[in-house]
Design an enzyme around this catalytic site. Structure first.
Site, PDB file in Angstrom:
ATOM      1  N   TRP A  90      64.043  16.973  51.747  1.00  0.00           N
ATOM      2  CA  TRP A  90      64.331  18.016  52.742  1.00  0.00           C
ATOM      3  C   TRP A  90      65.638  18.726  52.435  1.00  0.00           C
ATOM      4  O   TRP A  90      65.895  19.812  52.943  1.00  0.00           O
ATOM      5  CB  TRP A  90      64.416  17.380  54.135  1.00  0.00           C
ATOM      6  CG  TRP A  90      65.641  16.511  54.331  1.00  0.00           C
ATOM      7  CD1 TRP A  90      65.983  15.410  53.623  1.00  0.00           C
ATOM      8  CD2 TRP A  90      66.678  16.706  55.301  1.00  0.00           C
ATOM      9  NE1 TRP A  90      67.165  14.886  54.081  1.00  0.00           N
ATOM     10  CE2 TRP A  90      67.616  15.660  55.122  1.00  0.00           C
ATOM     11  CE3 TRP A  90      66.911  17.646  56.296  1.00  0.00           C
ATOM     12  CZ2 TRP A  90      68.763  15.536  55.905  1.00  0.00           C
ATOM     13  CZ3 TRP A  90      68.054  17.510  57.071  1.00  0.00           C
ATOM     14  CH2 TRP A  90      68.962  16.468  56.871  1.00  0.00           C
ATOM     15  N   ASP A  91      66.452  18.121  51.562  1.00  0.00           N
ATOM     16  CA  ASP A  91      67.743  18.705  51.171  1.00  0.00           C
ATOM     17  C   ASP A  91      67.584  20.174  50.780  1.00  0.00           C
ATOM     18  O   ASP A  91      68.425  21.014  51.070  1.00  0.00           O
ATOM     19  CB  ASP A  91      68.332  18.010  49.918  1.00  0.00           C
ATOM     20  CG  ASP A  91      68.366  16.511  49.996  1.00  0.00           C
ATOM     21  OD1 ASP A  91      67.609  15.931  50.791  1.00  0.00           O
ATOM     22  OD2 ASP A  91      69.132  15.906  49.232  1.00  0.00           O
ATOM     23  N   LYS A 117      74.603   7.502  59.524  1.00  0.00           N
ATOM     24  CA  LYS A 117      74.809   7.693  58.083  1.00  0.00           C
ATOM     25  C   LYS A 117      75.261   9.118  57.789  1.00  0.00           C
ATOM     26  O   LYS A 117      76.136   9.361  56.962  1.00  0.00           O
ATOM     27  CB  LYS A 117      73.500   7.406  57.340  1.00  0.00           C
ATOM     28  CG  LYS A 117      73.591   7.573  55.838  1.00  0.00           C
ATOM     29  CD  LYS A 117      72.249   7.321  55.154  1.00  0.00           C
ATOM     30  CE  LYS A 117      72.372   7.441  53.646  1.00  0.00           C
ATOM     31  NZ  LYS A 117      71.076   7.436  52.973  1.00  0.00           N
ATOM     32  N   GLN A 118      74.621  10.077  58.455  1.00  0.00           N
ATOM     33  CA  GLN A 118      74.885  11.494  58.156  1.00  0.00           C
ATOM     34  C   GLN A 118      74.586  12.313  59.392  1.00  0.00           C
ATOM     35  O   GLN A 118      73.785  11.897  60.231  1.00  0.00           O
ATOM     36  CB  GLN A 118      73.992  11.931  57.003  1.00  0.00           C
ATOM     37  CG  GLN A 118      72.511  11.836  57.322  1.00  0.00           C
ATOM     38  CD  GLN A 118      71.652  11.733  56.083  1.00  0.00           C
ATOM     39  OE1 GLN A 118      71.310  10.638  55.646  1.00  0.00           O
ATOM     40  NE2 GLN A 118      71.302  12.875  55.515  1.00  0.00           N
ATOM     41  N   GLU A 161      69.613   8.234  58.420  1.00  0.00           N
ATOM     42  CA  GLU A 161      68.764   7.152  57.918  1.00  0.00           C
ATOM     43  C   GLU A 161      69.250   5.774  58.350  1.00  0.00           C
ATOM     44  O   GLU A 161      68.705   4.770  57.915  1.00  0.00           O
ATOM     45  CB  GLU A 161      68.687   7.226  56.396  1.00  0.00           C
ATOM     46  CG  GLU A 161      67.979   8.475  55.934  1.00  0.00           C
ATOM     47  CD  GLU A 161      67.663   8.472  54.447  1.00  0.00           C
ATOM     48  OE1 GLU A 161      68.229   7.646  53.711  1.00  0.00           O
ATOM     49  OE2 GLU A 161      66.848   9.316  54.033  1.00  0.00           O
TER      50      GLU A 161
HETATM   51  C1  BGC Z   1      70.012  10.997  52.385  1.00  0.00           C
HETATM   52  C2  BGC Z   1      68.791  11.859  52.590  1.00  0.00           C
HETATM   53  C3  BGC Z   1      68.606  12.743  51.364  1.00  0.00           C
HETATM   54  C4  BGC Z   1      68.543  11.908  50.098  1.00  0.00           C
HETATM   55  C5  BGC Z   1      68.484  12.739  48.844  1.00  0.00           C
HETATM   56  C6  BGC Z   1      69.841  10.200  51.105  1.00  0.00           C
HETATM   57  O1  BGC Z   1      70.971   9.433  50.884  1.00  0.00           O
HETATM   58  O2  BGC Z   1      70.190  10.126  53.459  1.00  0.00           O
HETATM   59  O3  BGC Z   1      68.948  12.649  53.730  1.00  0.00           O
HETATM   60  O4  BGC Z   1      67.454  13.484  51.500  1.00  0.00           O
HETATM   61  O5  BGC Z   1      69.693  11.107  50.021  1.00  0.00           O
HETATM   62  O6  BGC Z   1      69.620  13.539  48.726  1.00  0.00           O
END
Ligand code: BGC
Length: 787
Positions: free
Chosen positions: A361-362, A592-593, A488
């Site tokens: 999704w990035d 986490k984010q 996550e």
């Molecule tokens: C992040 C995800 C991301 C993925 C790839 C993960 O560490 O939590 O949101 O899509 O990395 O960049």
């Protein structure tokens, strides 16, 4: 943090002034060249030593089984992994029989420069062989932005003090030996010997090879040809074998005499074309490159980039490091998407094998906003790729018992490649992220053909998914239970606000599109009842709120969870995912984010100004930023709610993620989304740029560390230049029809080339919220060194 002391800070290039063998892999990613179709890591011309050799073609992967100790219904069983295809970068040099290898002899000088305007990586070295023969070597390489199948190298060598016999051996090499990978799950798997030979031939100064991947059945062609020039007699021979080809040029040169080898390399691949079809395709591409010639390729590259910078540059005064970083970022984003042509942009672009070469999704959430405003065709191309994968997404939805399309959490060709896990399988938000990118693209570009075609199909199939995934409860509220949001460290939660708000927008946009294009709606099988059901679901979407704390819980119940023991977590236990079990992360308040904060950033209208302030302050002490996607979002919201210093610190983190290797994994490829985050933090954060319903607005505010921020955006085919200082902002429409924008909510009509100047209102500073101990962003002191 690995600060590459050898990188100098310059506005338009990145220069490494000496070679540090411990940081080879990081530099290979940072200096990687790509055009979205083909990617070359910055391995040394002579191939060794290397951190990780890498040549990638967008869409070329091998299948790998995904075994489970205990299988379950709907678990994906086959994964796709990017492969290192035929290496065409190799140019080995022999000086009086001794191979040029920087580990031996004496390397007197070594410099590499990535030039963001010329689009080339150049290298200069002075080396003394173990036998005492000194040579000067220089190379310039490019991956063409105008001829997508082509890369080229101009390689020159000259003896310094005495005559020498010089052999330059240019190679194509398939199935090269790769180093063993570490245990970090983010590194991705590296496949050994993925290619089987189908054809090889050498003739004159050229070689062509055709290979096929074993399980995925993709055919890969590569070819090279050379122009060789020296003031002395040159002996040339060429040969090929199943996994490679060599063209060698030998000459005895006096000091100051130079042997010059120009190497043109072409790549092509297909899952349907025949061996002869691919072979002829790469020959044809080579002939195009030869026709342009080396100088022609250089000129085309510069013209392509001049055009890009004219509509995309960001100028930053007051912080030279950020200035360099944002151009570095834009350069890599352009490289990742420029010539993808209906292919995706992976999390690492084509700069390394990290995350198996997968797309997440990035791309839609972080990279496409930048491309939409700077290279809109590249944004549309990625979304057309998503559209082309609809059959796989529709199948997956069917398998999961859902309607419409369930796009994969991670993939290369469209099938789900995330083995079953709560964060991947249930992270349905990716569908709304794609829809959001569609509506943003149409909003900013006004591209109605896209809207009616690709856009509407994506909106429809994703709206169908949401309608079948959620339900109206007894009170009539539309709930989406049991999903994973962007954070996550929480999984399978009810009514994740980010997901619900994004789904709401997706459902409403699909219903609106059906109204706009009734004939197309008929084609897509949408009847009045279905679009009414989307509208109902959107209108009654449940958005939880914690009345006691007066904040939005990230998902229902989140604010009642136990807080993570931040005080008891040591600095070396981050990222938490490598040191604590997921079940424990999932049941505690630890983020986490950015998740709720990302919702405020993308869908700001859903929150009041006071709610934004309170929510931001609530989530700051819980957010550990174990993902590189977080800092830029926090920068944007910090700026909006009045923490300009904090926003500046987060900008620094996003901007230097790869240049300072903040996550210790730049070796596996650059973080394309975090690079995009540099632009997002500047334009969305300090430019305060937001858009909706066809209007772009700004609420500029600079932090103390910056004295000026100026950027250009493409809006509906026009170039808008915005120039911000601490006191005033100037808006200038560089071309095109009149345009109305908003300045702090007030309309500003722009016509012709008449600049409009508006004052920048002061923003009340507020007490800075804390972060988890040890996770505070590094305090950014603006770097002001003269360059
Ligand atoms: C992040 C995800 C991301 C993925 C790839 C993960 O560490 O939590 O949101 O899509 O990395 O960049």
């Amino acid at each position: 943090m690995i600060r590459q002391a050898t990188f100098t800070v310059e506005p338009w290039s990145l220069r490494e002034t000496s070679l540090d063998l411990d940081l080879l892999a990081q530099a290979e990613s940072i200096f990687a060249l790509s055009n979205g179709h083909l990617g070359w890591r910055a391995n040394l011309d002579e191939g060794e030593p290397h951190g990780l050799p890498g040549t990638y073609l967008n869409g070329v992967y091998e299948l790998q089984p995904m075994p489970y100790a205990e299988a379950g219904y709907g678990f994906p069983e086959s994964g796709q992994t990017v492969i290192n295809v035929t290496n065409g970068k190799l140019i080995r040099l022999y000086v009086d029989d001794e191979p040029f290898d920087v580990r031996y002899g004496e390397l007197r000088e070594h410099e590499r420069v990535l030039d963001f305007r010329a689009g080339v990586l150049s290298r200069r070295a002075e080396w003394v062989s173990p036998a005492g023969q000194a040579v000067r070597v220089s190379s310039i390489r490019l991956v063409s932005l105008t001829q997508r199948a082509i890369a080229a190298i101009c390689y020159e060598v000259e003896p310094i003090d005495k005559a020498a016999r010089i052999t330059v051996q240019s190679e194509l090499l398939a199935n090269e030996q790769l180093p063993v990978q570490g245990a970090d799950p983010r590194s991705g798997t590296v496949l050994e010997r993925p290619l089987s030979s189908e054809f090889h031939n050498a003739e004159g100064t050229g070689v062509v090879l055709v290979h096929k991947t074993q399980a995925s059945g993709l055919r890969v062609g590569s070819a090279m040809d050379h122009l060789i020039d020296a003031p002395a007699e040159v002996q040339v021979d060429a040969r090929s074998y199943a996994d490679g080809g060599v063209v060698a040029a030998t000459a005895t040169l006096e000091p100051g005499q130079r042997l010059r080898v120009i190497k043109f390399v072409a790549y092509g691949w297909s899952e349907v074309r025949s061996m002869t079809g691919i072979r002829d395709q790469v020959w044809a591409a080579l002939s195009g490159a030869r026709q342009a010639g080396w100088d022609g390729l250089l000129a085309e590259q510069r013209a392509f980039l001049d055009d890009f910078w004219d509509r995309a540059d960001v100028a930053v005064d007051g912080d030279t490091e950020v200035q360099q970083a944002v151009r570095f970022s834009l350069f890599h984003i352009l490289q990742a998407g420029a010539r993808g042509e209906n292919r995706p942009i992976a999390a690492k672009g084509l700069t390394g094998p990290g995350y198996g070469g997968h797309v997440f999704w990035d791309t839609e959430t972080f990279v496409l906003p930048v491309l939409t405003f700077t290279a809109p065709d590249a944004a549309a191309s990625v979304l057309r790729w998503r559209q082309s994968t609809l059959p796989a997404a529709i199948d997956r939805a069917g398998q999961l018992g859902l309607k419409g399309a369930a796009f994969p959490w991670r993939t290369i060709a469209g099938q789900e490649c995330s083995s079953y896990w709560p964060a991947g399988t249930a992270a349905f938000h990716v569908n709304a992220d794609i829809a959001h990118a569609v509506t943003s693209y149409v909003d900013v570009t006004g591209d109605l053909d896209f809207d009616r075609g690709t856009g509407m199909e994506l909106l429809t199939q994703t709206a169908r998914l949401w309608r079948s995934l959620g339900h109206h409860d007894a009170r009539g509220q539309f709930r989406i239970d049991g999903v994973t949001g962007p954070d996550e460290y929480s999984a399978i939660a009810d009514n994740n606000i980010y997901t619900n708000l994004m789904a709401r927008q997706n459902l409403a946009a699909a219903a609106e599109a059906a109204k706009r294009y009734p004939e197309r709606a008929l084609e897509l099988g949408i009847d009045a009842e279905e679009s009414a059901s989307w509208r109902d679901a959107a209108q009654s979407m449940f958005i939880p709120y914690d009345e006691t704390l007066q904040v939005h819980p990230q998902a229902e119940g989140f604010t009642r969870h136990q807080a993570w023991d931040f005080a008891g977590t040591r600095a070396d236990q981050y990222p938490l995912l490598l040191h604590f079990p997921y079940f424990d992360l999932y049941r505690k308040q630890v983020v986490k984010q950015a998740d709720l904060v990302l919702a405020m950033c993308l869908l700001g209208d859903a929150f009041t100004a006071e709610q934004k302030v309170r929510n931001f302050d609530y989530y700051e002490p819980l957010t550990v930023r174990d993902s590189s996607l977080s800092a830029c979002t926090q920068a944007v919201m910090a700026a909006e709610v009045g923490h300009l210093g904090l926003a500046f610190d987060y900008l620094g983190e996003a901007a230097l993620m790869d240049l300072h290797d903040l996550e210790h994994n730049t070796r596996d490829g650059v973080h394309i989304a975090s690079l995009a985050g540099t632009w997002i933090a500047l334009v969305g954060g300090f430019g305060g740029m937001r858009h909706s319903n066809g209007t772009v607005g700004f609420a500029p505010r600079l932090p103390e560390g910056l004295t000026r921020l100026a950027f250009t955006l493409m809006i509906r085919g026009r170039r808008l230049r915005v120039d911000i200082t601490h006191t005033a902002v100037t808006y200038l429409l560089a071309d095109g029809e009149p345009l109305e924008i908003l300045h702090h909510g007030v309309p500003v009509p722009l016509t012709g080339t008449k600049p409009q100047v508006r004052p920048v209102p002061a923003i009340a500073a507020r007490p800075r919220p804390g972060q988890p101990p040890g996770r505070e962003p590094a305090h950014r002191r603006a770097s002001q060194e003269a360059t």
